[in-house]
Design a protein around this motif. Structure first.
Motif, mmCIF file in Angstrom:
data_model
loop_
_atom_site.group_PDB
_atom_site.id
_atom_site.type_symbol
_atom_site.label_atom_id
_atom_site.label_comp_id
_atom_site.label_asym_id
_atom_site.label_seq_id
_atom_site.Cartn_x
_atom_site.Cartn_y
_atom_site.Cartn_z
ATOM 1 N N LEU A 45 1.009 -1.260 -0.010
ATOM 2 C CA LEU A 45 -0.265 -0.204 0.279
ATOM 3 C C LEU A 45 0.743 0.668 0.162
ATOM 4 O O LEU A 45 0.309 1.860 -0.820
ATOM 5 N N ILE A 46 1.692 0.826 0.771
ATOM 6 C CA ILE A 46 2.519 2.591 0.821
ATOM 7 C C ILE A 46 3.234 3.077 0.303
ATOM 8 O O ILE A 46 3.286 3.565 -0.602
ATOM 9 N N ALA A 47 4.055 1.479 -1.086
ATOM 10 C CA ALA A 47 5.094 1.898 -2.221
ATOM 11 C C ALA A 47 3.901 1.922 -3.185
ATOM 12 O O ALA A 47 4.675 2.888 -3.959
ATOM 13 N N THR A 48 2.696 1.679 -3.374
ATOM 14 C CA THR A 48 1.720 2.349 -4.528
ATOM 15 C C THR A 48 1.377 3.656 -4.092
ATOM 16 O O THR A 48 0.993 4.602 -4.868
ATOM 17 N N LEU A 49 1.398 3.775 -2.867
ATOM 18 C CA LEU A 49 1.087 5.732 -2.881
ATOM 19 C C LEU A 49 2.341 6.505 -3.501
ATOM 20 O O LEU A 49 1.515 7.028 -3.710
ATOM 21 N N GLY A 50 2.948 6.147 -3.078
ATOM 22 C CA GLY A 50 5.000 6.362 -3.144
ATOM 23 C C GLY A 50 4.030 6.466 -4.842
ATOM 24 O O GLY A 50 3.967 7.514 -5.552
ATOM 25 N N LEU A 51 4.169 5.646 -5.429
ATOM 26 C CA LEU A 51 3.947 5.555 -6.684
ATOM 27 C C LEU A 51 2.540 6.367 -7.674
ATOM 28 O O LEU A 51 3.364 7.078 -8.196
ATOM 29 N N LEU A 52 1.675 7.067 -6.575
ATOM 30 C CA LEU A 52 0.206 7.041 -7.118
ATOM 31 C C LEU A 52 0.973 8.597 -7.025
ATOM 32 O O LEU A 52 0.595 9.706 -7.828
ATOM 33 N N VAL A 53 1.104 9.041 -6.231
ATOM 34 C CA VAL A 53 1.777 11.071 -6.064
ATOM 35 C C VAL A 53 3.178 11.282 -6.625
ATOM 36 O O VAL A 53 3.275 12.514 -6.124
ATOM 37 N N HIS A 54 3.640 10.341 -7.623
ATOM 38 C CA HIS A 54 5.151 10.551 -7.750
ATOM 39 C C HIS A 54 4.613 11.863 -8.764
ATOM 40 O O HIS A 54 5.814 12.326 -8.726
ATOM 41 N N GLY A 55 4.112 11.980 -10.014
ATOM 42 C CA GLY A 55 4.228 12.738 -10.676
ATOM 43 C C GLY A 55 3.758 14.154 -9.778
ATOM 44 O O GLY A 55 3.862 14.917 -10.279
ATOM 45 N N GLY A 56 2.771 14.147 -9.192
ATOM 46 C CA GLY A 56 2.637 15.579 -8.250
ATOM 47 C C GLY A 56 0.869 16.222 -8.982
ATOM 48 O O GLY A 56 0.984 17.231 -8.391
ATOM 49 N N GLU A 57 0.947 15.547 -9.686
ATOM 50 C CA GLU A 57 -0.439 16.118 -11.009
ATOM 51 C C GLU A 57 -1.638 15.985 -9.869
ATOM 52 O O GLU A 57 -1.695 14.944 -8.878
ATOM 53 N N PRO A 58 -2.204 17.149 -9.663
ATOM 54 C CA PRO A 58 -3.302 17.035 -9.504
ATOM 55 C C PRO A 58 -4.072 15.748 -9.117
ATOM 56 O O PRO A 58 -4.665 15.431 -8.515
ATOM 57 N N ARG A 59 -4.922 15.953 -10.668
ATOM 58 C CA ARG A 59 -5.118 14.873 -10.953
ATOM 59 C C ARG A 59 -5.323 13.163 -10.574
ATOM 60 O O ARG A 59 -5.480 12.152 -9.554
#
Lengths: 487, 127
Positions: A139-153
């Motif tokens: 979960l933590i690694a996936t969250l990191g990858l999800l916010v990795h780009g930093g765009e609002p979407r």
């Protein structure tokens, strides 16, 4: 040591790529690719060892079993570890191309390898609380990858993902606590023994149901899948292929391990309910895919739909059902990841992920069209591709149990899959480009083609030479707990 | 003691579910944190109540006294607390970053990830 390699190799690679944060991108890439190859070699060696020696185990912590933290690999675990390693290598190769890669920040490779470590460790652990920890790490690694780009979407999608998945892990933790409170054990073998105690016959099914509910959320089953299509389409292609190919299948593996092995003596009503959920998952996922026009969202809904097949195999509660689930999982990880990587190539060549904005790829890139055809028809389940054998094993067992509704639905949903694959084929490949864009050659795509070719070769291998694979999954299912528990 | 703890957990869970279902960003995070605490209390309760002697082996003994508390649930709950605390921190930073980017604190207003359809039959074109 070999048994821990699915955890240690990616973890070491993650640490190494994190320490190299000042070095060049090429350096981090090279280390990450070497780590991925090493993982494939270790996973292959593990598979060979398990094939010769049977189940191998390792008890950590200096306590005797069942109080030590046990790691164990049987045929089921070894096959999934190997496919994880192969997918990891393909995805990391794709990341070096220019087909919608993730931005190469210093945190990218540590997160990707951290995810591989968590998935690999979840497959080889034999301890319930340990499994919970690996789910949290995923979960933590996936969250990191999800916010990795930093765009609002991406941030908005990450919050949806976090809120819904956190509920799942909390349910899992509560179920683990209740099971420990009732039995006094966390080790799989000890739990298997404890589940047969007559004084627990009333309470245990309730706890196992809670555990199954938490895992169904992680697997993306109806009606608990809403985090998946809400977030996956914001990921860059290689990350999407890794997460979309693997994460839900870890949930399915955990369900198979717990309902089909450790708590195989659970009451039949649990499996009936699981079958009902599986049918609804099949249909809702298929219908969602029919509605959507964005490649990533179509494929995200197909992940859900295919989870329905895997759950049906578990709900059959028989060794043949477990074998079908394992074969289908192996096929599905490869076929789904291949389609997701092809979506990245379509984006790179035709300029968009939405089918209304792309076209003309068949005349410009017939080779890519052929690769798409193989993966798409494998997903639909046409012979002689891998999906056919997966579906054949599953439907044969369904009909031999005389469950006509399940079998009919499983076959009918194949038509929905065929429809949306045809839609992708017609819109992206067959029709001319809507604004007449000339598909120009794009430099730096060969690693992406290489990754897709690797996965396509696997699909063809599983489809044309299914016998060793079927023998293997039958042997894997025969060693699961149900064989030991009298029906 | 046991009914009191059960009642406490029930209260925390209901408050947590109520808050987590809120559309308000911050309330949702607080609700998830409350649910996490309730889960941790359940893990803690699996060690049973009664023994209040800490789970430490005395210097002159080789094993735990029979009256000592069970050490395993304490180790488990410690792990679970650390993980849920890390996720709470992540959620708070994510929430702060979303507000910084100008997202509303009403999650119903978020449209960047899933824009509403403009066409009556077909979904919106995504980025």
């Amino acid at each position: 040591m070999l048994l821990l390699s699915p955890l240690l190799v990616p973890l070491a690679t993650a640490l190494l790529t994190a320490l190299l944060y000042r070095q060049s991108v090429a350096m981090r890439r090279a280390v990450s690719l070497i780590g991925a190859l090493l993982l494939v070699l270790c996973a292959g060696a593990l598979l060979v060892t398990v094939e010769h020696a049977g189940r191998i185990t390792l008890a950590l912590g200096g306590w005797p079993l069942p109080y030590a933290i046990e790691f164990a690999a049987d045929r089921l675990s070894a096959a999934l570890v190997l496919i994880t390693a192969v997918l990891g290598a393909a995805v990391l190769l794709h990341q070096t191309s220019r087909a919608d890669p993730a931005p190469e920040t210093p945190t990218l490779y540590p997160l990707l390898h951290g995810l591989l470590a968590a998935v690999g460790a979840a497959f080889v652990t034999a301890d319930l609380f340990n499994l919970y920890v690996w789910f949290e790490l995923m979960l933590i690694a996936t969250l990191g990858l999800l916010v990795h780009g930093g765009e609002p979407r991406q941030l908005q999608a990450a919050f949806t993902y976090l809120a819904l998945n956190l509920v799942g892990t909390l349910l899992f933790l509560i179920a683990v606590a209740l099971l420990y409170g009732a039995t006094g054990h966390l080790n799989f073998s000890a739990l298997r023994q404890a589940a047969l105690r007559p004084e627990l016959a009333a309470a245990l099914p309730v706890y196992v149901t809670l555990l199954a509910l938490a895992l169904l959320l992680k697997a993306g089953a109806f009606p608990l899948f809403f985090w998946l299509p809400a977030s996956y389409h914001t990921l860059p292609t290689p990350v999407l292929a890794l997460i979309g190919g693997l994460l839900t299948k870890v949930g399915v593996y955990a369900l198979l391990r717990l309902l089909g092995d450790v708590f195989a003596a659970a009451p039949a009503v649990l499996y009936e309910a699981l079958g009902g959920m599986a049918l609804l998952t099949l249909v809702t996922g298929g219908l969602g895919a029919v509605y959507h026009w964005d490649l990533r969202r179509i494929l995200a809904f197909h992940i859900i739909s295919q989870i329905g097949y895997l759950l049906l195999g578990i709900a059959l509660a028989s060794p043949a059902g477990a074998a079908a689930t394992l074969f289908f999982t192996l096929h599905n990880i490869v076929a789904k990841a291949s389609l997701l990587l092809i979506a990245g190539l379509i984006w790179a060549l035709a300029g968009h992920h939405d089918l209304r904005r792309v076209g003309g790829l068949y005349s410009a890139r017939p080779g890519l069209a052929l690769l798409f055809l193989v993966a798409a028809l494998a997903l639909v389940g046409l012979p002689p591709l891998s999906g056919f054998w997966g579906k054949y094993l599953l439907v044969r067992e369904i009909f031999s149990q005389e469950r006509w509704l399940w079998g009919g639905m499983a076959l009918a949903v194949g038509l929905l899959t065929l429809y949306s694959m045809l839609k992708i084929g017609l819109e992206a490949f067959w029709k001319p480009h809507p604004v007449g864009k000339v598909i120009a050659p794009v430099a730096g795509l060969w690693p992406a083609y290489g990754a897709v070719l690797l996965l396509t070769a696997l699909i063809l291998l599983m489809g044309l030479l299914p016998e060793p694979f079927i023998r293997y999954v039958d042997a894997a299912a025969a060693s699961l707990g149900r064989a030991g528990v009298a029906p | 003691m046991i009914p009191l703890l059960a009642l406490t957990i029930a209260l925390i869970v209901s408050a947590g579910v109520y808050l987590a279902l809120s559309r308000d960003l911050f309330r949702c995070i607080v609700g998830l944190a409350a649910l996490g605490s309730a889960a941790n209390l359940i893990v803690f309760a699996t060690g049973r109540f009664g023994p209040i002697q800490p789970a430490i082996i005395p210097a002159d003994a080789m094993k735990l006294a029979a009256t000592a508390a069970s050490p395993l649930p304490q180790a488990l709950v410690l792990t679970a607390i650390v993980i849920s605390f890390a996720l709470l921190c992540f959620a708070l930073v994510l929430g702060a970053r979303l507000r910084q980017q100008g997202a509303s604190d009403d999650s119903d207003q978020w449209q960047a990830a899933e824009p509403p359809a403009t066409d009556p039959v077909k979904p919106a074109v995504l980025e």
